[in-house]
Write a protein that holds these residues in place. Structure first.
Motif, PDB file in Angstrom:
ATOM      1  N   VAL A  96       0.840  -1.202   0.000  1.00  0.00           N
ATOM      2  CA  VAL A  96       0.000   0.000   0.000  1.00  0.00           C
ATOM      3  C   VAL A  96       0.872   1.248   0.000  1.00  0.00           C
ATOM      4  N   VAL A  97       1.914   1.253   0.834  1.00  0.00           N
ATOM      5  CA  VAL A  97       2.833   2.398   0.890  1.00  0.00           C
ATOM      6  C   VAL A  97       3.476   2.617  -0.471  1.00  0.00           C
ATOM      7  N   PHE A  98       3.890   1.533  -1.108  1.00  0.00           N
ATOM      8  CA  PHE A  98       4.516   1.640  -2.431  1.00  0.00           C
ATOM      9  C   PHE A  98       3.529   2.200  -3.457  1.00  0.00           C
ATOM     10  N   ALA A  99       2.297   1.714  -3.424  1.00  0.00           N
ATOM     11  CA  ALA A  99       1.296   2.195  -4.377  1.00  0.00           C
ATOM     12  C   ALA A  99       1.066   3.694  -4.211  1.00  0.00           C
ATOM     13  N   LEU A 100       0.960   4.163  -2.978  1.00  0.00           N
ATOM     14  CA  LEU A 100       0.780   5.597  -2.727  1.00  0.00           C
ATOM     15  C   LEU A 100       2.014   6.377  -3.185  1.00  0.00           C
ATOM     16  N   ALA A 101       3.198   5.793  -2.992  1.00  0.00           N
ATOM     17  CA  ALA A 101       4.431   6.454  -3.433  1.00  0.00           C
ATOM     18  C   ALA A 101       4.446   6.614  -4.951  1.00  0.00           C
ATOM     19  N   MET A 102       3.980   5.608  -5.676  1.00  0.00           N
ATOM     20  CA  MET A 102       3.934   5.691  -7.132  1.00  0.00           C
ATOM     21  C   MET A 102       2.941   6.757  -7.591  1.00  0.00           C
ATOM     22  N   VAL A 103       1.797   6.839  -6.924  1.00  0.00           N
ATOM     23  CA  VAL A 103       0.816   7.872  -7.269  1.00  0.00           C
ATOM     24  C   VAL A 103       1.421   9.255  -7.026  1.00  0.00           C
ATOM     25  N   ALA A 104       2.141   9.414  -5.918  1.00  0.00           N
ATOM     26  CA  ALA A 104       2.783  10.704  -5.608  1.00  0.00           C
ATOM     27  C   ALA A 104       3.797  11.073  -6.697  1.00  0.00           C
ATOM     28  N   GLN A 105       4.595  10.104  -7.137  1.00  0.00           N
ATOM     29  CA  GLN A 105       5.578  10.386  -8.178  1.00  0.00           C
ATOM     30  C   GLN A 105       4.904  10.686  -9.515  1.00  0.00           C
ATOM     31  N   PHE A 106       3.772  10.039  -9.774  1.00  0.00           N
ATOM     32  CA  PHE A 106       3.019  10.328 -10.999  1.00  0.00           C
ATOM     33  C   PHE A 106       2.491  11.763 -10.963  1.00  0.00           C
ATOM     34  N   LEU A 107       1.930  12.184  -9.850  1.00  0.00           N
ATOM     35  CA  LEU A 107       1.398  13.549  -9.735  1.00  0.00           C
ATOM     36  C   LEU A 107       2.516  14.585  -9.865  1.00  0.00           C
ATOM     37  N   SER A 108       3.661  14.305  -9.265  1.00  0.00           N
ATOM     38  CA  SER A 108       4.772  15.262  -9.332  1.00  0.00           C
ATOM     39  C   SER A 108       5.453  15.247 -10.695  1.00  0.00           C
ATOM     40  N   GLY A 109       5.142  14.233 -11.525  1.00  0.00           N
ATOM     41  CA  GLY A 109       5.740  14.151 -12.852  1.00  0.00           C
ATOM     42  C   GLY A 109       5.086  15.057 -13.873  1.00  0.00           C
ATOM     43  N   GLN A 110       3.973  15.694 -13.509  1.00  0.00           N
ATOM     44  CA  GLN A 110       3.289  16.608 -14.433  1.00  0.00           C
ATOM     45  C   GLN A 110       4.187  17.811 -14.712  1.00  0.00           C
ATOM     46  N   SER A 111       4.286  18.219 -15.958  1.00  0.00           N
ATOM     47  CA  SER A 111       5.278  19.225 -16.367  1.00  0.00           C
ATOM     48  C   SER A 111       5.107  20.559 -15.643  1.00  0.00           C
ATOM     49  N   THR A 112       3.882  21.029 -15.471  1.00  0.00           N
ATOM     50  CA  THR A 112       3.669  22.311 -14.786  1.00  0.00           C
ATOM     51  C   THR A 112       4.059  22.215 -13.323  1.00  0.00           C
ATOM     52  N   VAL A 113       3.714  21.096 -12.703  1.00  0.00           N
ATOM     53  CA  VAL A 113       4.082  20.870 -11.301  1.00  0.00           C
ATOM     54  C   VAL A 113       5.595  20.893 -11.151  1.00  0.00           C
ATOM     55  N   LYS A 114       6.295  20.235 -12.079  1.00  0.00           N
ATOM     56  CA  LYS A 114       7.761  20.206 -12.034  1.00  0.00           C
ATOM     57  C   LYS A 114       8.336  21.601 -12.245  1.00  0.00           C
ATOM     58  N   ALA A 115       7.725  22.368 -13.153  1.00  0.00           N
ATOM     59  CA  ALA A 115       8.214  23.724 -13.427  1.00  0.00           C
ATOM     60  C   ALA A 115       8.083  24.618 -12.199  1.00  0.00           C
ATOM     61  N   TRP A 116       7.069  24.353 -11.393  1.00  0.00           N
ATOM     62  CA  TRP A 116       6.868  25.157 -10.182  1.00  0.00           C
ATOM     63  C   TRP A 116       7.732  24.658  -9.017  1.00  0.00           C
ATOM     64  N   GLY A 117       8.496  23.611  -9.228  1.00  0.00           N
ATOM     65  CA  GLY A 117       9.402  23.130  -8.192  1.00  0.00           C
ATOM     66  C   GLY A 117       8.728  22.372  -7.066  1.00  0.00           C
ATOM     67  N   LEU A 118       7.491  21.892  -7.300  1.00  0.00           N
ATOM     68  CA  LEU A 118       6.794  21.109  -6.269  1.00  0.00           C
ATOM     69  C   LEU A 118       7.227  19.657  -6.394  1.00  0.00           C
ATOM     70  N   GLU A 119       7.979  19.176  -5.430  1.00  0.00           N
ATOM     71  CA  GLU A 119       8.587  17.861  -5.538  1.00  0.00           C
ATOM     72  C   GLU A 119       7.666  16.759  -5.023  1.00  0.00           C
ATOM     73  N   TYR A 120       8.089  15.528  -5.281  1.00  0.00           N
ATOM     74  CA  TYR A 120       7.280  14.356  -4.951  1.00  0.00           C
ATOM     75  C   TYR A 120       6.965  14.255  -3.464  1.00  0.00           C
TER      76      TYR A 120
END
Length: 430
Positions: A96-120
């Protein structure tokens, strides 16, 4: 009155000590990568929903499954002796922890999110908090909440990215700026924390995050002093939230002030606390500013290991959180208190710096970065799972945030002065 004959609590065996267990978990992973193992790291970058087809591919699902298997099995095997009969519940919770971690990395992988410096880490913390507030947290899930272990495994692997060659590449001006920024800003911020009656444990994490490089430095400092994970989540949250307005406002300010590109880049590299925000902000100025900003940020990043080592020694000598050490501790006491995983961090740094070519080290680090970020993401998911949102807001009554902002304000002024002296041709020449 009868004499108290209760024996003192037994010291935990080495196989129950998460410092040693973190090294035992990280070293085989590092060795495997050095031996030629190339783990398939999921590619989770995307811009719009139209890009989902690039993320949700068979190869990416296979990569997710393979790194998930590595994460769960390595953690379960290393922790097996201390878990005892709870190994199977741990495996279920770790999934479960791993699955949530993958979702977090997917959300932080969005280009605008990355441009704003919001990390995983901010998404991992948020997902953990959402689960803990909206869904049940059964005992089998909480068995996998091993925040300190996950953080320490990640820190040992982080050592592999701290290369002596990179320090040389950073150049003399960048190293001089880092050498003057880090101790001065750290000291000023720590003194400000004490003046605002922020406890020293909080103060160390805040001061290190402001003076070095934000989230990674805060994580290393927390590990070095065995710090409170809730305080770490508070510090990382404020680091990331503060980076956004600075990233937006500082480039126009640089142009308004008429600073040259090198000075502007050095200023941004020394004050913005995430590498992503440095890249995004310097790109608003010029390619030259990006190059200088990257060099300066690199100069600070490579000093994380030195900072973690000296902080751990100082913290051990002073007697830990309460600082009640009244006499100089013996070598045995220092060794007992010293966070052993720091030795793994240093060993990884030395091995990657001197036992292989820079090209080999860079290639291996590409894989280790993905594994390291997985363990760090899992750690922040765990922080969220074991934290109530109200607890974060109550921490320090707002004083830690005020101390951070005060330290960052000093950092902005001090770093601007150094950037002007070193990159403006005042001291180093044109």
């Amino acid at each position: 009155m009868a004499e108290d004959t209760t024996p003192p609590p037994a010291k935990p065996s080495w196989w129950q000590n998460e410092d040693w267990l973190a090294v035992i978990a990280a070293v085989p992973l590092i060795a495997a990568v050095l031996s030629g193992w190339s783990p398939s790291i999921p590619k989770l970058g995307w811009t719009t929903s139209a890009d989902f087809s690039k993320v949700f591919t068979a190869s990416n699902f296979s990569a997710v499954a393979s790194v998930g298997l590595v994460f769960i099995l390595v953690s379960a095997i290393v922790l097996a002796a201390s878990l005892g009969k709870k190994v199977l519940p741990f495996i279920g919770g770790a999934a479960v922890v791993f699955a949530l971690a993958m979702v977090a990395q997917f959300l932080s992988g969005q280009s605008t999110v990355k441009a704003w410096g919001l990390e995983y880490v901010i998404f991992a913390l948020a997902l953990g908090l959402l689960w803990s507030h909206l869904l049940p947290t059964p005992a089998w899930l909480m068995t996998a909440v091993r925040t300190e272990f996950f953080i320490k495994v990640g820190i040992v692997m982080l050592g592999a990215s701290i290369l002596f060659q990179e320090m040389l590449k950073a150049g003399l001006p960048g190293l001089i700026q880092a050498a003057f920024v880090i101790p001065v800003v750290w000291h000023i911020t720590f003194r400000l924390c004490r003046w605002l009656k922020v406890d020293d444990e909080f103060g160390v994490m805040l001061s290190t995050s402001v003076s070095i490089c934000g989230v990674s430095a805060a994580i290393a400092a927390c590990g070095a002093i065995q710090g409170d994970r809730k305080k770490l989540s508070y510090v990382t949250s404020i680091v990331l939230l503060c980076a956004v307005p600075m990233m937006v406002l500082m480039p126009p300010l640089i142009k308004t002030m008429g600073l040259n590109d090198a000075v502007g880049g050095a200023w941004l590299g020394g004050t913005l606390d995430t590498s992503g925000s440095v890249a995004a902000a310097t790109e608003m100025i010029s390619e030259a500013a990006t190059k200088t900003g990257t060099i300066v940020k690199l100069s600070q990043n490579v000093l994380i290991g030195f900072a973690a080592f000296f902080i751990s020694i100082w913290w051990t000598m002073r007697g830990g959180k309460d600082g009640t050490q009244t006499e100089r501790p013996s070598v045995g006491v220092i060794w007992e208190r010293f966070p052993k995983f720091v030795l793994g961090f240093i060993a990884a740094s030395l091995a990657f710096s001197f036992a292989m070519s820079p090209e080999e080290a860079k290639a291996a680090n590409g894989f280790l970065k993905g594994l390291r970020e997985l363990w760090f993401t899992a750690a922040f998911v765990c922080i969220g799972l074991e934290t109530r949102l109200g607890d974060l807001f109550k921490l320090g009554g707002g004083r830690p945030a005020l101390a951070f902002l005060g330290g960052q304000a000093f950092n902005i002024v001090w770093t601007l002065l150094l950037a002007w002296l070193l990159f403006g041709g005042v001291l180093m020449g044109e």
